[in-house]
Design a protein around this motif. Structure first.
Motif, mmCIF file in Angstrom:
data_model
loop_
_atom_site.group_PDB
_atom_site.id
_atom_site.type_symbol
_atom_site.label_atom_id
_atom_site.label_comp_id
_atom_site.label_asym_id
_atom_site.label_seq_id
_atom_site.Cartn_x
_atom_site.Cartn_y
_atom_site.Cartn_z
ATOM 1 N N LYS A 1 0.823 -1.224 0.000
ATOM 2 C CA LYS A 1 0.000 0.000 0.000
ATOM 3 C C LYS A 1 0.856 1.272 0.000
ATOM 4 O O LYS A 1 0.330 2.382 -0.112
ATOM 5 N N ALA A 2 2.148 1.110 0.169
ATOM 6 C CA ALA A 2 3.001 2.303 0.352
ATOM 7 C C ALA A 2 3.364 2.982 -0.972
ATOM 8 O O ALA A 2 3.568 2.315 -1.983
ATOM 9 N N LEU A 3 3.446 4.324 -0.931
ATOM 10 C CA LEU A 3 3.969 5.086 -2.070
ATOM 11 C C LEU A 3 5.491 5.116 -1.938
ATOM 12 O O LEU A 3 6.021 5.183 -0.834
ATOM 13 N N PHE A 4 6.163 5.101 -3.086
ATOM 14 C CA PHE A 4 7.628 5.095 -3.075
ATOM 15 C C PHE A 4 8.163 6.477 -3.479
ATOM 16 O O PHE A 4 7.900 6.951 -4.575
ATOM 17 N N MET A 5 8.909 7.117 -2.562
ATOM 18 C CA MET A 5 9.528 8.421 -2.846
ATOM 19 C C MET A 5 11.034 8.185 -3.064
ATOM 20 O O MET A 5 11.658 7.469 -2.272
ATOM 21 N N ALA A 6 11.588 8.792 -4.118
ATOM 22 C CA ALA A 6 13.018 8.575 -4.401
ATOM 23 C C ALA A 6 13.746 9.906 -4.557
ATOM 24 O O ALA A 6 13.198 10.895 -5.055
ATOM 25 N N HIS A 7 15.019 9.887 -4.149
ATOM 26 C CA HIS A 7 15.867 11.070 -4.285
ATOM 27 C C HIS A 7 16.557 11.012 -5.651
ATOM 28 O O HIS A 7 17.012 9.939 -6.069
ATOM 29 N N PRO A 8 16.665 12.168 -6.363
ATOM 30 C CA PRO A 8 17.251 12.123 -7.714
ATOM 31 C C PRO A 8 18.729 11.742 -7.781
ATOM 32 O O PRO A 8 19.272 11.638 -8.879
ATOM 33 N N GLU A 9 19.378 11.502 -6.638
ATOM 34 C CA GLU A 9 20.739 10.950 -6.681
ATOM 35 C C GLU A 9 20.713 9.439 -6.915
ATOM 36 O O GLU A 9 21.763 8.806 -7.064
ATOM 37 N N CYS A 10 19.500 8.828 -6.934
ATOM 38 C CA CYS A 10 19.389 7.390 -7.257
ATOM 39 C C CYS A 10 19.518 7.211 -8.766
ATOM 40 O O CYS A 10 19.332 8.159 -9.541
ATOM 41 N N ARG A 11 19.790 5.973 -9.175
ATOM 42 C CA ARG A 11 19.915 5.676 -10.610
ATOM 43 C C ARG A 11 18.584 5.878 -11.331
ATOM 44 O O ARG A 11 17.520 5.664 -10.719
ATOM 45 N N LEU A 12 18.677 6.191 -12.638
ATOM 46 C CA LEU A 12 17.465 6.477 -13.414
ATOM 47 C C LEU A 12 16.477 5.305 -13.396
ATOM 48 O O LEU A 12 15.263 5.500 -13.287
ATOM 49 N N GLU A 13 17.000 4.069 -13.457
ATOM 50 C CA GLU A 13 16.087 2.910 -13.487
ATOM 51 C C GLU A 13 15.295 2.800 -12.173
ATOM 52 O O GLU A 13 14.183 2.264 -12.150
ATOM 53 N N VAL A 14 15.867 3.298 -11.099
ATOM 54 C CA VAL A 14 15.171 3.320 -9.800
ATOM 55 C C VAL A 14 14.162 4.478 -9.782
ATOM 56 O O VAL A 14 13.011 4.319 -9.361
ATOM 57 N N LEU A 15 14.588 5.637 -10.282
ATOM 58 C CA LEU A 15 13.709 6.816 -10.297
ATOM 59 C C LEU A 15 12.463 6.545 -11.137
ATOM 60 O O LEU A 15 11.365 7.018 -10.819
ATOM 61 N N GLU A 16 12.645 5.762 -12.196
ATOM 62 C CA GLU A 16 11.488 5.490 -13.065
ATOM 63 C C GLU A 16 10.451 4.610 -12.370
ATOM 64 O O GLU A 16 9.314 4.510 -12.826
ATOM 65 N N MET A 17 10.827 3.984 -11.274
ATOM 66 C CA MET A 17 9.873 3.138 -10.535
ATOM 67 C C MET A 17 9.167 3.920 -9.416
ATOM 68 O O MET A 17 8.315 3.377 -8.715
ATOM 69 N N ALA A 18 9.533 5.185 -9.234
ATOM 70 C CA ALA A 18 9.040 5.937 -8.065
ATOM 71 C C ALA A 18 7.676 6.582 -8.319
ATOM 72 O O ALA A 18 7.324 6.909 -9.451
ATOM 73 N N ASP A 19 6.922 6.789 -7.230
ATOM 74 C CA ASP A 19 5.681 7.567 -7.319
ATOM 75 C C ASP A 19 5.999 9.053 -7.284
ATOM 76 O O ASP A 19 5.235 9.868 -7.779
#
Ligand code: 13P
Ligand code: SF4
Length: 311
Positions: free
Chosen positions: A200-218
């Protein structure tokens, strides 16, 4: 299992009282980054992301700015407020990413890409800022890149932030090969695992993460951007894709919500070097004084001011 929400301390410790007493005697202000230890954040006058800290350092009324953070943050404060005494609690608290590019390597790059403007992440040394056209932070990188009239820009030193800017603008972004070891270690498998555990959780990512990870973020944003997003959201659970120091404010400011670290090992050892003892010592001994020579400060300030003028 929900993340263990440990209770917040209601009474200050003896050490915290000592720091606060000395702080008011010296007309000092403590600025803390969101990744600092909980007990340091507790007694800071202002806790924020890099953009908020720069804005505060430029306008604050005090005699001493005591920085709980890493070197480039105190350098920025000294660049923006040269008449104030700027102290950094731990002189060897450096950002390894900031040290991945030097002023002379940037000059080589500028020679190779002559005429292309340089956007420097604030996670750079004062010398590198002095060689750059404009600064940016994780909160405004897209806005900064868009603000430039040029079709091509150089974005240093974080390759992940540069890719994120390229993904969100029509510009060609030339990147340096730097990275933050805390964020760059995250893999798509970590996100899949966290999402499976907390559906049920939303995923927040910091832009210092890799692009493939950022593309999975809410939602992709700076540390304080995460605080705003979580507060405004009607959802109750969040996976936090940044350094775990941010958990303190997320949980404190949202007692009805639950926050899960994406990975328990997203810890920046440099940010954790500052302790209550080092804050007290800094105030007593004026250690460590950060002062930037004028020939570096003036051009570095130009790059910071250009960013701060954007609204
Ligand atoms: P922000 O808090 O500006 O998002 O920066 C993160 C960071 O890594 C600072 O070192
Ligand atoms: Fe540098 Fe990353 Fe630590 Fe921030 S979290 S100070 S970018 S190493």
């Amino acid at each position: 299992m929900p993340f263990d929400n440990k209770p917040f301390r209601l009474r200050r410790t003896f050490l915290q009282e000592e720091i606060l007493k000395l702080k008011s005697q010296r007309r000092a202000i403590i600025l803390s980054h969101n990744y600092q230890r909980d007990e340091v954040q507790e007694i800071a006058d202002f806790v924020g992301d890099s953009l908020e800290l720069s804005r505060t350092a430029a306008t604050i009324d005090c005699d001493v700015i005591l920085f709980a953070g890493v070197t480039f943050m105190a350098e920025s404060a000294s660049i923006l407020s040269p008449d104030k005494m700027v102290l950094l609690t731990e002189i060897d608290a450096i950002c390894p990413m900031a040290d991945m590019i030097k002023d002379f390597t940037l000059r080589d790059m500028k020679n190779r890409y002559s005429g292309i403007p340089v956007v420097a992440y604030v996670n750079t040394t004062a010398d590198v800022k002095a060689e750059s056209d404009i600064c940016c932070t994780s909160a405004n990188v897209v806005k900064v890149v868009e603000s430039l009239p040029d079709e091509r820009v150089i974005c240093i030193p974080d390759k992940n932030l540069a890719l994120w800017a390229a993904r969100n603008t029509k510009k060609e972004v030339i990147a340096w090969d730097g990275f933050c070891h805390v964020h760059d270690r995250v893999r798509p498998e970590d996100v899949k695992k966290a999402r499976a555990e907390h559906p049920k959780a939303l995923f927040m990512a910091h832009p210092e993460c890799r692009l493939e990870v950022l593309e999975m973020a809410d939602h992709v944003t700076s540390t304080s951007g995460m605080l705003r997003f979580a507060k405004a959201s009607s959802e109750k659970e969040f996976i936090v894709g940044t350094e775990i120091g941010l958990m303190y404010r997320l949980r404190k400011e949202n007692p009805d919500k639950v926050f899960y670290p994406l990975r328990e090992d997203m810890v920046c050892p440099e940010m954790k070097k500052t302790t209550l003892r080092s804050l007290l010592r800094a105030l007593k001994e004026n250690n460590y004084l950060i002062k930037i020579p004028e020939e570096i400060r003036v051009p570095a300030k130009r790059a910071l001011d250009r960013m701060l003028m954007l609204r």
